[in-house]
Design a protein around this motif. Structure first.
Motif, PDB file in Angstrom:
ATOM      1  N   GLU A 173      -0.606   7.043  -0.838  1.00 36.02           N
ATOM      2  CA  GLU A 173      -0.563   6.542  -2.208  1.00 36.02           C
ATOM      3  C   GLU A 173       0.843   6.696  -2.801  1.00 36.02           C
ATOM      4  O   GLU A 173       1.560   7.658  -2.502  1.00 36.02           O
ATOM      5  CB  GLU A 173      -1.569   7.288  -3.081  1.00 36.02           C
ATOM      6  CG  GLU A 173      -3.017   7.001  -2.735  1.00 36.02           C
ATOM      7  CD  GLU A 173      -3.360   5.525  -2.864  1.00 36.02           C
ATOM      8  OE1 GLU A 173      -2.898   4.889  -3.842  1.00 36.02           O
ATOM      9  OE2 GLU A 173      -4.079   5.008  -1.994  1.00 36.02           O
ATOM     10  N   ALA A 174       1.221   5.740  -3.641  1.00 34.66           N
ATOM     11  CA  ALA A 174       2.562   5.744  -4.229  1.00 34.66           C
ATOM     12  C   ALA A 174       2.822   7.023  -5.023  1.00 34.66           C
ATOM     13  O   ALA A 174       3.926   7.584  -4.977  1.00 34.66           O
ATOM     14  CB  ALA A 174       2.739   4.522  -5.121  1.00 34.66           C
ATOM     15  N   SER A 175       1.830   7.507  -5.742  1.00 40.17           N
ATOM     16  CA  SER A 175       2.005   8.735  -6.528  1.00 40.17           C
ATOM     17  C   SER A 175       2.259   9.928  -5.616  1.00 40.17           C
ATOM     18  O   SER A 175       2.984  10.858  -5.983  1.00 40.17           O
ATOM     19  CB  SER A 175       0.773   8.987  -7.393  1.00 40.17           C
ATOM     20  OG  SER A 175      -0.400   9.075  -6.592  1.00 40.17           O
ATOM     21  N   THR A 176       1.682   9.892  -4.404  1.00 37.89           N
ATOM     22  CA  THR A 176       1.903  10.966  -3.438  1.00 37.89           C
ATOM     23  C   THR A 176       3.344  10.935  -2.938  1.00 37.89           C
ATOM     24  O   THR A 176       3.985  11.991  -2.797  1.00 37.89           O
ATOM     25  CB  THR A 176       0.927  10.835  -2.252  1.00 37.89           C
ATOM     26  OG1 THR A 176      -0.412  10.825  -2.741  1.00 37.89           O
ATOM     27  CG2 THR A 176       1.106  11.982  -1.275  1.00 37.89           C
ATOM     28  N   VAL A 177       3.861   9.738  -2.674  1.00 37.29           N
ATOM     29  CA  VAL A 177       5.262   9.606  -2.263  1.00 37.29           C
ATOM     30  C   VAL A 177       6.178  10.143  -3.357  1.00 37.29           C
ATOM     31  O   VAL A 177       7.153  10.847  -3.079  1.00 37.29           O
ATOM     32  CB  VAL A 177       5.611   8.134  -1.954  1.00 37.29           C
ATOM     33  CG1 VAL A 177       7.096   7.978  -1.643  1.00 37.29           C
ATOM     34  CG2 VAL A 177       4.773   7.621  -0.789  1.00 37.29           C
ATOM     35  N   LEU A 178       5.846   9.838  -4.597  1.00 32.75           N
ATOM     36  CA  LEU A 178       6.650  10.311  -5.722  1.00 32.75           C
ATOM     37  C   LEU A 178       6.634  11.841  -5.780  1.00 32.75           C
ATOM     38  O   LEU A 178       7.663  12.472  -6.043  1.00 32.75           O
ATOM     39  CB  LEU A 178       6.109   9.722  -7.025  1.00 32.75           C
ATOM     40  CG  LEU A 178       7.078   9.595  -8.208  1.00 32.75           C
ATOM     41  CD1 LEU A 178       8.276   8.737  -7.841  1.00 32.75           C
ATOM     42  CD2 LEU A 178       6.361   9.015  -9.412  1.00 32.75           C
ATOM     43  N   LEU A 197       6.892   0.079  -1.120  1.00 33.47           N
ATOM     44  CA  LEU A 197       5.582   0.371  -0.539  1.00 33.47           C
ATOM     45  C   LEU A 197       4.786  -0.929  -0.572  1.00 33.47           C
ATOM     46  O   LEU A 197       4.074  -1.228  -1.532  1.00 33.47           O
ATOM     47  CB  LEU A 197       4.888   1.481  -1.332  1.00 33.47           C
ATOM     48  CG  LEU A 197       5.689   2.790  -1.475  1.00 33.47           C
ATOM     49  CD1 LEU A 197       4.942   3.787  -2.341  1.00 33.47           C
ATOM     50  CD2 LEU A 197       6.012   3.390  -0.115  1.00 33.47           C
ATOM     51  N   TYR A 198       4.938  -1.726   0.498  1.00 37.28           N
ATOM     52  CA  TYR A 198       4.440  -3.099   0.486  1.00 37.28           C
ATOM     53  C   TYR A 198       2.942  -3.173   0.272  1.00 37.28           C
ATOM     54  O   TYR A 198       2.459  -3.915  -0.586  1.00 37.28           O
ATOM     55  CB  TYR A 198       4.833  -3.808   1.787  1.00 37.28           C
ATOM     56  CG  TYR A 198       4.154  -5.136   1.949  1.00 37.28           C
ATOM     57  CD1 TYR A 198       4.558  -6.235   1.199  1.00 37.28           C
ATOM     58  CD2 TYR A 198       3.073  -5.289   2.822  1.00 37.28           C
ATOM     59  CE1 TYR A 198       3.915  -7.447   1.315  1.00 37.28           C
ATOM     60  CE2 TYR A 198       2.430  -6.493   2.947  1.00 37.28           C
ATOM     61  CZ  TYR A 198       2.847  -7.568   2.194  1.00 37.28           C
ATOM     62  OH  TYR A 198       2.206  -8.767   2.307  1.00 37.28           O
ATOM     63  N   SER A 199       2.161  -2.421   1.050  1.00 35.89           N
ATOM     64  CA  SER A 199       0.706  -2.527   0.946  1.00 35.89           C
ATOM     65  C   SER A 199       0.195  -2.069  -0.415  1.00 35.89           C
ATOM     66  O   SER A 199      -0.868  -2.495  -0.863  1.00 35.89           O
ATOM     67  CB  SER A 199       0.027  -1.716   2.052  1.00 35.89           C
ATOM     68  OG  SER A 199       0.234  -0.332   1.860  1.00 35.89           O
ATOM     69  N   LYS A 200       0.945  -1.206  -1.082  1.00 39.26           N
ATOM     70  CA  LYS A 200       0.564  -0.710  -2.407  1.00 39.26           C
ATOM     71  C   LYS A 200       1.127  -1.586  -3.519  1.00 39.26           C
ATOM     72  O   LYS A 200       0.896  -1.316  -4.701  1.00 39.26           O
ATOM     73  CB  LYS A 200       1.043   0.738  -2.596  1.00 39.26           C
ATOM     74  CG  LYS A 200       0.502   1.718  -1.557  1.00 39.26           C
ATOM     75  CD  LYS A 200      -1.011   1.807  -1.625  1.00 39.26           C
ATOM     76  CE  LYS A 200      -1.548   2.892  -0.701  1.00 39.26           C
ATOM     77  NZ  LYS A 200      -1.523   2.511   0.724  1.00 39.26           N
ATOM     78  N   ARG A 201       1.918  -2.593  -3.158  1.00 41.34           N
ATOM     79  CA  ARG A 201       2.555  -3.493  -4.121  1.00 41.34           C
ATOM     80  C   ARG A 201       3.335  -2.695  -5.166  1.00 41.34           C
ATOM     81  O   ARG A 201       3.332  -2.996  -6.367  1.00 41.34           O
ATOM     82  CB  ARG A 201       1.518  -4.388  -4.816  1.00 41.34           C
ATOM     83  CG  ARG A 201       0.690  -5.249  -3.876  1.00 41.34           C
ATOM     84  CD  ARG A 201       1.565  -6.229  -3.114  1.00 41.34           C
ATOM     85  NE  ARG A 201       0.775  -7.220  -2.401  1.00 41.34           N
ATOM     86  CZ  ARG A 201       0.406  -7.108  -1.125  1.00 41.34           C
ATOM     87  NH1 ARG A 201       0.756  -6.017  -0.432  1.00 41.34           N
ATOM     88  NH2 ARG A 201      -0.290  -8.052  -0.536  1.00 41.34           N
ATOM     89  N   THR A 202       4.028  -1.665  -4.667  1.00 38.32           N
ATOM     90  CA  THR A 202       4.735  -0.735  -5.554  1.00 38.32           C
ATOM     91  C   THR A 202       6.156  -0.511  -5.058  1.00 38.32           C
ATOM     92  O   THR A 202       6.403  -0.455  -3.856  1.00 38.32           O
ATOM     93  CB  THR A 202       3.996   0.619  -5.607  1.00 38.32           C
ATOM     94  OG1 THR A 202       2.688   0.409  -6.133  1.00 38.32           O
ATOM     95  CG2 THR A 202       4.739   1.621  -6.473  1.00 38.32           C
ATOM     96  N   ASN A 227       4.598  -0.885 -10.508  1.00 39.99           N
ATOM     97  CA  ASN A 227       3.591  -1.736  -9.877  1.00 39.99           C
ATOM     98  C   ASN A 227       4.078  -3.181  -9.990  1.00 39.99           C
ATOM     99  O   ASN A 227       4.080  -3.756 -11.073  1.00 39.99           O
ATOM    100  CB  ASN A 227       2.233  -1.547 -10.578  1.00 39.99           C
ATOM    101  CG  ASN A 227       1.127  -2.342  -9.898  1.00 39.99           C
ATOM    102  OD1 ASN A 227       1.395  -3.156  -9.024  1.00 39.99           O
ATOM    103  ND2 ASN A 227      -0.097  -2.100 -10.314  1.00 39.99           N
ATOM    104  N   CYS A 228       4.475  -3.771  -8.857  1.00 39.36           N
ATOM    105  CA  CYS A 228       5.112  -5.096  -8.885  1.00 39.36           C
ATOM    106  C   CYS A 228       4.166  -6.227  -8.492  1.00 39.36           C
ATOM    107  O   CYS A 228       4.542  -7.401  -8.610  1.00 39.36           O
ATOM    108  CB  CYS A 228       6.326  -5.103  -7.955  1.00 39.36           C
ATOM    109  SG  CYS A 228       7.603  -3.923  -8.442  1.00 39.36           S
ATOM    110  N   LEU A 233       7.749  -8.523  -2.967  1.00 38.94           N
ATOM    111  CA  LEU A 233       8.758  -9.007  -2.026  1.00 38.94           C
ATOM    112  C   LEU A 233       9.926  -9.663  -2.759  1.00 38.94           C
ATOM    113  O   LEU A 233      11.086  -9.539  -2.331  1.00 38.94           O
ATOM    114  CB  LEU A 233       8.138  -9.988  -1.033  1.00 38.94           C
ATOM    115  CG  LEU A 233       7.188  -9.371  -0.013  1.00 38.94           C
ATOM    116  CD1 LEU A 233       6.599 -10.448   0.896  1.00 38.94           C
ATOM    117  CD2 LEU A 233       7.889  -8.321   0.835  1.00 38.94           C
ATOM    118  N   ALA A 234       9.639 -10.352  -3.861  1.00 37.95           N
ATOM    119  CA  ALA A 234      10.716 -10.987  -4.629  1.00 37.95           C
ATOM    120  C   ALA A 234      11.657  -9.936  -5.206  1.00 37.95           C
ATOM    121  O   ALA A 234      12.886 -10.101  -5.179  1.00 37.95           O
ATOM    122  CB  ALA A 234      10.125 -11.844  -5.750  1.00 37.95           C
ATOM    123  N   ILE A 235      11.096  -8.835  -5.727  1.00 42.23           N
ATOM    124  CA  ILE A 235      11.935  -7.759  -6.261  1.00 42.23           C
ATOM    125  C   ILE A 235      12.735  -7.112  -5.138  1.00 42.23           C
ATOM    126  O   ILE A 235      13.923  -6.782  -5.301  1.00 42.23           O
ATOM    127  CB  ILE A 235      11.075  -6.704  -6.981  1.00 42.23           C
ATOM    128  CG1 ILE A 235      10.472  -7.285  -8.262  1.00 42.23           C
ATOM    129  CG2 ILE A 235      11.896  -5.467  -7.309  1.00 42.23           C
ATOM    130  CD1 ILE A 235      11.490  -7.613  -9.332  1.00 42.23           C
TER     131      ILE A 235
END
Length: 285
Positions: A173-178, A197-202, A227-228, A233-235
């Protein structure tokens, strides 16, 4: 003129978003292959489908390692972004090159799945690159060979910072990476600029209390989690464009090194009395 420029930029970003959706569809179709495949398959798809089509050919992409003039060498890097026009490079095998650090913009570490161990490993790789010493460039650097002094501009040398990006196809999870990032004791200037984090769209980005760092910078005090959604991918591509466009590279002084080598060889020959002088008589008609 300004209004037209903003409209063009928005049109380009809109096109990036559309392309990103096409690429996400491609990844969705390839999900089983990607999840069960090797890192090499993931890397190849991300490089060939996501990164290469959107960067001009003047930006080279290759795995390898980079070194500085003091004899320091980075760890093996996944995807070095380098100057493919002016660079002096040393090619060993396909997709593995040694680069003088003056010739590189930065590195993208590509991971199939990002967990704590992989995060620490990728950060150490980026740190090994960002620790390399090179002469700073100025705003008046025109090409890697030419610099035109402008006395109206400040005499700063911060126009060629390295960038480091982590692109994870899947992750915890993105929050875990943070949370992992909070416990890493590494100077801020050696840390990644962005984590995708592609699969998390973050996307996790460097930031200050008042600004998100969309350009490479050492002036940050925290990471923020964005949260993108469909724009992930554009960002990511937009950040690559920002990071590479900002940097003004300077070439490694290879002729100076070659001359030193020649002087060393000459002295060895003189000491060993193995040097021979040959006089050539030219006849002119």
């Amino acid at each position: 003129m300004r209004i037209g420029y903003e409209k063009t930029a928005m049109n380009y970003y809109s096109a990036l978003i559309k392309s990103g959706k096409i690429l996400e569809g491609y990844f969705e179709q390839s999900k089983n292959i990607l999840h069960n495949g090797s890192k090499g398959i993931v890397r190849e798809n991300i490089v060939n489908k996501v990164i290469r089509p959107f960067l001009p050919s003047c930006y080279g992409l290759s795995g390898g390692e980079t070194f500085d003039s003091e004899g320091n060498t980075s760890k093996q890097l996944d995807l070095v972004v380098y100057d493919s026009v002016f660079s002096y490079i040393i090619t060993y095998i396909d997709n593995y090159i040694q680069f003088p650090c003056e010739s590189i913009y930065g590195n993208i570490e590509i991971k199939l799945f990002l967990n704590r161990d992989e995060l620490i490993k990728t950060i150490k790789n980026i740190k090994s690159m960002k620790s390399l010493k090179r002469e700073g460039t100025h705003s008046w650097t025109v090409t890697p060979f030419v610099s035109i002094k402008n006395y109206d501009l400040p005499d700063n040398t911060d126009r060629n910072p390295y960038f480091g990006i982590i692109f994870a196809y899947d992750s915890v999870e993105a929050s875990t990476v943070l949370d992992y990032l909070k416990n890493i004791d590494i100077p801020s200037n050696l840390l990644p600029n962005a984590i995708i984090l592609y699969s998390k769209r973050t996307i996790i980005l460097q930031a200050t209390d008042s600004n998100i760092e969309g350009f490479p910078s050492d002036d940050f005090n925290k990471y923020v989690m964005l949260n993108c959604g469909d724009e992930t991918l554009a960002i990511f591509i937009g950040l690559l464009i920002n990071f590479t466009r900002y940097s003004l590279l300077w070439v490694a002084d290879v002729p100076k090194e070659i001359n030193k080598a020649l002087e060393h060889i000459l002295m060895d020959n003189i000491q060993n009395k193995s040097i021979k002088e040959i006089s050539v008589l030219r006849t002119y008609r």
